[in-house]
Design an enzyme around this catalytic site. Sequence first.
Site, PDB file in Angstrom:
ATOM      1  N   LYS A  58      97.962  57.209  -4.543  1.00 41.26           N
ATOM      2  CA  LYS A  58      97.161  58.532  -4.139  1.00 41.26           C
ATOM      3  C   LYS A  58      96.488  57.984  -5.571  1.00 41.26           C
ATOM      4  O   LYS A  58      95.499  58.048  -5.776  1.00 41.26           O
ATOM      5  CB  LYS A  58      97.992  60.107  -4.083  1.00 41.26           C
ATOM      6  N   ARG A 117     107.268  51.852 -12.061  1.00 39.17           N
ATOM      7  CA  ARG A 117     106.541  52.281 -11.506  1.00 39.17           C
ATOM      8  C   ARG A 117     106.480  52.633 -13.565  1.00 39.17           C
ATOM      9  O   ARG A 117     107.707  53.387 -13.946  1.00 39.17           O
ATOM     10  CB  ARG A 117     106.037  53.563 -11.358  1.00 39.17           C
ATOM     11  N   ARG A 163     108.612  57.416 -15.923  1.00 37.51           N
ATOM     12  CA  ARG A 163     108.479  58.932 -16.116  1.00 37.51           C
ATOM     13  C   ARG A 163     110.170  59.667 -16.135  1.00 37.51           C
ATOM     14  O   ARG A 163     110.513  58.637 -15.231  1.00 37.51           O
ATOM     15  CB  ARG A 163     107.740  59.424 -15.080  1.00 37.51           C
ATOM     16  N   ARG A 168     112.841  65.074  -4.719  1.00 37.34           N
ATOM     17  CA  ARG A 168     111.459  65.067  -4.384  1.00 37.34           C
ATOM     18  C   ARG A 168     110.877  64.588  -2.722  1.00 37.34           C
ATOM     19  O   ARG A 168     109.861  65.214  -1.995  1.00 37.34           O
ATOM     20  CB  ARG A 168     110.218  64.058  -5.358  1.00 37.34           C
TER      21      ARG A 168
HETATM   22  P1  AMP Z   1     103.014  63.798  -9.638  1.00 35.83           P
HETATM   23  O1  AMP Z   1     102.631  63.571 -10.439  1.00 35.83           O
HETATM   24  O2  AMP Z   1     101.766  64.452  -8.100  1.00 35.83           O
HETATM   25  O3  AMP Z   1     104.024  63.151  -8.886  1.00 35.83           O
HETATM   26  O4  AMP Z   1     103.829  65.444  -9.420  1.00 35.83           O
HETATM   27  C1  AMP Z   1     105.003  65.306 -10.700  1.00 35.83           C
HETATM   28  C2  AMP Z   1     106.081  66.954 -10.623  1.00 35.83           C
HETATM   29  O5  AMP Z   1     104.472  67.635 -11.003  1.00 35.83           O
HETATM   30  C3  AMP Z   1     105.767  67.747  -8.604  1.00 35.83           C
HETATM   31  O6  AMP Z   1     107.087  66.873  -8.263  1.00 35.83           O
HETATM   32  C4  AMP Z   1     105.869  68.156  -9.659  1.00 35.83           C
HETATM   33  O7  AMP Z   1     107.277  68.873 -10.443  1.00 35.83           O
HETATM   34  C5  AMP Z   1     104.567  68.723 -10.588  1.00 35.83           C
HETATM   35  N1  AMP Z   1     103.159  69.037  -8.728  1.00 35.83           N
HETATM   36  C6  AMP Z   1     102.149  68.258  -9.535  1.00 35.83           C
HETATM   37  N2  AMP Z   1     101.464  68.816  -8.397  1.00 35.83           N
HETATM   38  C7  AMP Z   1     101.930  69.804  -7.434  1.00 35.83           C
HETATM   39  C8  AMP Z   1     101.593  70.682  -6.983  1.00 35.83           C
HETATM   40  N3  AMP Z   1     100.403  70.668  -6.035  1.00 35.83           N
HETATM   41  N4  AMP Z   1     102.536  71.796  -6.572  1.00 35.83           N
HETATM   42  C9  AMP Z   1     103.698  72.263  -7.372  1.00 35.83           C
HETATM   43  N5  AMP Z   1     104.357  71.062  -7.729  1.00 35.83           N
HETATM   44  C10 AMP Z   1     103.159  69.921  -8.879  1.00 35.83           C
END
Ligand code: AMP
Length: 213
Positions: free
Chosen positions: A13, A127, A160, A171
């Site tokens: 994404k 990554r 990360r 996750r």
């Molecule tokens: P991402 O970079 O989108 O993989 O997000 C990394 C982490 O940020 C996730 O595992 C959540 O802990 C938090 N996070 C990101 N977006 C959201 C969301 N829309 N709702 C809740 N937690 C989020």
Amino acid sequence: MIAVFLGAPGSGKGTQAKRLSARFGIPQLSTGDMLRASIAAGTELGRKAKTFIDEGQLVPDGVVLGLIQERIQSEDCKPGFILDGFPRTVGQAEGLDAILKSAHRSMSRVVLFSIDESVLAERLTGRRTCGSCGAMYHVKFQPSREPGVCDACGGSLNQRADDSIEVIRKRMDVFRKQTQPLEDFYSGLCIMTSIDASQDPDRVFEQVRSALE
Ligand code: AMP
């Protein structure tokens, strides 16, 4: 154009949102990036979010809805935006609906990045992201010319903390339980296009572009 990119962690994404944001001239709004920026800035919100992120759990709906509500009022969001990693729960999707309604706007398309879970762990553990410019790499599928160094700006590449195998498992579990129900939520609205996200990134790009046009 207001588009939502929905898919499991590692489904591509973010990579596609960056490319399509450049293509259509509208911003990519990644709640994950916003939360990491708050952590890096040492804000109160960042400190609270970090405990959830480190454990692979979702940050509470109210927090991310607040971030999005504020962000979409910016001038650069007027022509549209791509939501990357938001919404992630039915509560967030309902909140987004209400925010858009009150702004007299509506969603154009939801793109579902469909992919077999078995390939995601390898995608995520390999990554790497540039700490300076945010460019993304993969140690196997898209390596930088010099290991650990960004091709674009010479910055150092980081992994990360939540891309460790233990946190990835959590996750994925959270995705299945809390985010996957959104597929039903949006398919009922007839604005969802499903893309096979296991294809070559250029092919995925072309298919998402044509779904958004
Ligand atoms: P991402 O970079 O989108 O993989 O997000 C990394 C982490 O940020 C996730 O595992 C959540 O802990 C938090 N996070 C990101 N977006 C959201 C969301 N829309 N709702 C809740 N937690 C989020």
